[in-house]
Enzyme design. Structure first.
Site, mmCIF file in Angstrom:
data_model
loop_
_atom_site.group_PDB
_atom_site.id
_atom_site.type_symbol
_atom_site.label_atom_id
_atom_site.label_comp_id
_atom_site.label_asym_id
_atom_site.label_seq_id
_atom_site.Cartn_x
_atom_site.Cartn_y
_atom_site.Cartn_z
ATOM 1 N N CYS A 1 0.817 -1.212 0.000
ATOM 2 C CA CYS A 1 0.000 0.000 0.000
ATOM 3 C C CYS A 1 0.850 1.261 0.000
ATOM 4 C CB CYS A 1 -0.924 0.002 1.214
ATOM 5 S SG CYS A 1 -1.672 -1.579 1.507
HETATM 6 N N1 PMP Z 1 -5.125 -3.695 7.398
HETATM 7 C C1 PMP Z 1 -4.026 -4.453 7.256
HETATM 8 C C2 PMP Z 1 -3.333 -4.976 8.482
HETATM 9 C C3 PMP Z 1 -3.526 -4.744 5.986
HETATM 10 O O1 PMP Z 1 -2.415 -5.482 5.858
HETATM 11 C C4 PMP Z 1 -4.210 -4.246 4.845
HETATM 12 C C5 PMP Z 1 -3.682 -4.518 3.463
HETATM 13 N N2 PMP Z 1 -3.827 -5.839 3.088
HETATM 14 C C6 PMP Z 1 -5.362 -3.463 5.044
HETATM 15 C C7 PMP Z 1 -5.785 -3.212 6.337
HETATM 16 C C8 PMP Z 1 -6.143 -2.871 3.880
HETATM 17 O O2 PMP Z 1 -6.684 -3.848 3.073
HETATM 18 P P1 PMP Z 1 -7.497 -3.438 1.738
HETATM 19 O O3 PMP Z 1 -6.529 -2.651 0.902
HETATM 20 O O4 PMP Z 1 -7.864 -4.749 1.164
HETATM 21 O O5 PMP Z 1 -8.664 -2.638 2.125
#
Ligand code: PMP
Length: 406
Positions: free
Chosen positions: A327
């Site tokens: 991210c």
């Molecule tokens: N929380 C954690 C601990 C993550 O590792 C992630 C990313 N996989 C997210 C939230 C956000 O996930 P997403 O991008 O699928 O909304």
């Protein structure tokens, strides 16, 4: 043709073929809207409720307690944090979280700071464990929410959630746990661990992307963020993602059946990989804790080189890894997690994250172990960060490993 070895499961997982099979009829044939009265619609409704039951079982939620479907972990985290904040602002305006949370927790908290809430970001130690004494100290009558992740996907560290829960439940605050990285790898029991709100995501269970859920204990009061037709008991309006939810439910069922065996297999591969990287390569270190870590997580760092150049070199050898959270990968800056565990900028830059998954084999791990020492050695020879006295050693000892500093 270069072989491809995928070791970046924290960033995304292939959908299990059994999950795809379960989803297909709902994506292709039975296009009922779960809110419709006709039997096609009612079939869709039943499929959604079956998924809710399967997900409840996976986290040992009691029948009737709320699983609300969302578009993923980011939305679930927002729903929990802003939902509690807006609903309980008359009771208090203080939130506690940790400094190593995912951005989808940190940024809603920062947003709430602009709306008059006070947020405490708890420090963590060198392994990434939240400081429990600070948590006790910071909790006040004004605290309405504590949000701590179950495990951190970048460094693998698993928090002592039960102890955190005992501390938080000595007060009136809600405990929200972001279990996105942990769910599917280690057992989670919202009853025994006394968790009020839990974020989970489908793709981390080899389910489809773009679907997640928020578990909320019976009696939790949240302000909805999305208003509309009143679906999901008014907490999250909008026509449900039927095939996605069915896939999520199937993935949860498979986790309940297969997790203990698979996690044990991954733990062995993980330990082999960590040992196989740290032992022969001098000036190499483990990120996170050696024992309390996710079964699939091998997070390491190498002094004097950049994680980005390691990634490119590995990619040329057919290996997909990561330098940290996908991210924040676009920024090239080391993530906030590395800073929070006390790594200096230059230490954090040499970080490399391998996250194993269902299809990885021992042979693939052996291949990575075999190619890494030469990749690191070559990059160090070229790196301006390698100290000159060491550079000579790197060249002289080109056939053997350097001694680790004592
Ligand atoms: N929380 C954690 C601990 C993550 O590792 C992630 C990313 N996989 C997210 C939230 C956000 O996930 P997403 O991008 O699928 O909304």
């Amino acid at each position: 043709m270069v072989r491809r070895i995928y070791l970046d499961h924290a960033a995304g997982r292939p959908v299990d073929t059994r999950v795809l099979k379960a989803m297909t009829p709902y994506a292709k044939l039975r296009l009922g809207n779960p809110s419709s009265v006709h039997s096609t619609g009612q079939e869709a409704r039943q499929a959604i409720e079956q998924a809710r039951t399967r997900i409840s079982k996976m986290i040992n939620a009691k029948e009737g307690e709320l699983i609300t479907f969302t578009s993923g972990a980011t939305e679930s985290n927002n729903m929990a944090i802003k939902g509690v904040a807006y609903r309980h602002k008359n009771r208090g305006a203080h939130i506690i979280t940790s400094s190593i949370e995912h951005m989808s927790v940190l940024n809603p908290c920062k947003f709430l700071m602009t709306k008059g809430f006070k947020v405490t970001f708890l420090p963590v130690d060198q392994y990434g464990f939240v400081n429990l004494e600070s948590l006790k100290r910071e909790l006040t009558n004004d605290t309405i929410l504590v949000s701590i992740m179950y495990a951190n996907g970048e460094i693998g560290t698993i928090q002592p959630i039960k102890e955190i829960s005992q501390i938080v439940h000595g007060t009136d605050a809600y405990l929200h746990v972001d279990a996105t990285a942990a769910n599917g790898q280690i057992p989670i029991d919202v009853g025994k661990e006394n968790i009020d709100l839990l974020t989970i995501s489908s793709n981390d269970l080899y389910g489809p992307q773009g679907v997640g859920a928020l578990y909320a204990r019976r009696g939790s009061r949240l302000e909805p963020l999305v208003h509309g037709g009143g679906q999901e008991r008014g907490l999250r309006s909008g026509t449900e993602n039927l095939s996605g939810i069915v896939g999520f439910g199937k993935a949860a069922e498979l986790v309940s059946e297969e997790m203990s065996t698979e996690s044990e297999r991954l733990r062995k591969l993980r330990d082999k990989l960590i040992e196989g990287l740290l032992h022969p390569i001098p000036y190499s270190f483990l990120n996170g804790h050696s024992a309390n870590r996710l079964p699939n997580n091998a997070a390491v760092r190498f002094s004097f080189i950049e994680g980005e150049s390691l990634l490119l070199d590995l990619d040329m050898h057919g290996v997909a890894a990561s330098s940290g959270s996908a991210c924040t990968a676009k920024t090239l800056e080391p993530s906030h997690v590395m800073g929070a565990i006390g790594l200096k900028h230059e230490e954090a830059h040499g970080s490399l994250l391998f996250t194993l998954g269902k299809r990885n084999t021992e042979e693939e791990v052996n291949y990575v172990i075999q190619i890494m020492p030469n990749i690191v050695k070559r990059l160090r020879e070229m790196s301006p960060l390698t100290p000159s006295e060491l550079r000579k050693t790197v060249q002289r000892e080109s056939d053997g490993p350097l001694q680790k500093p004592t």
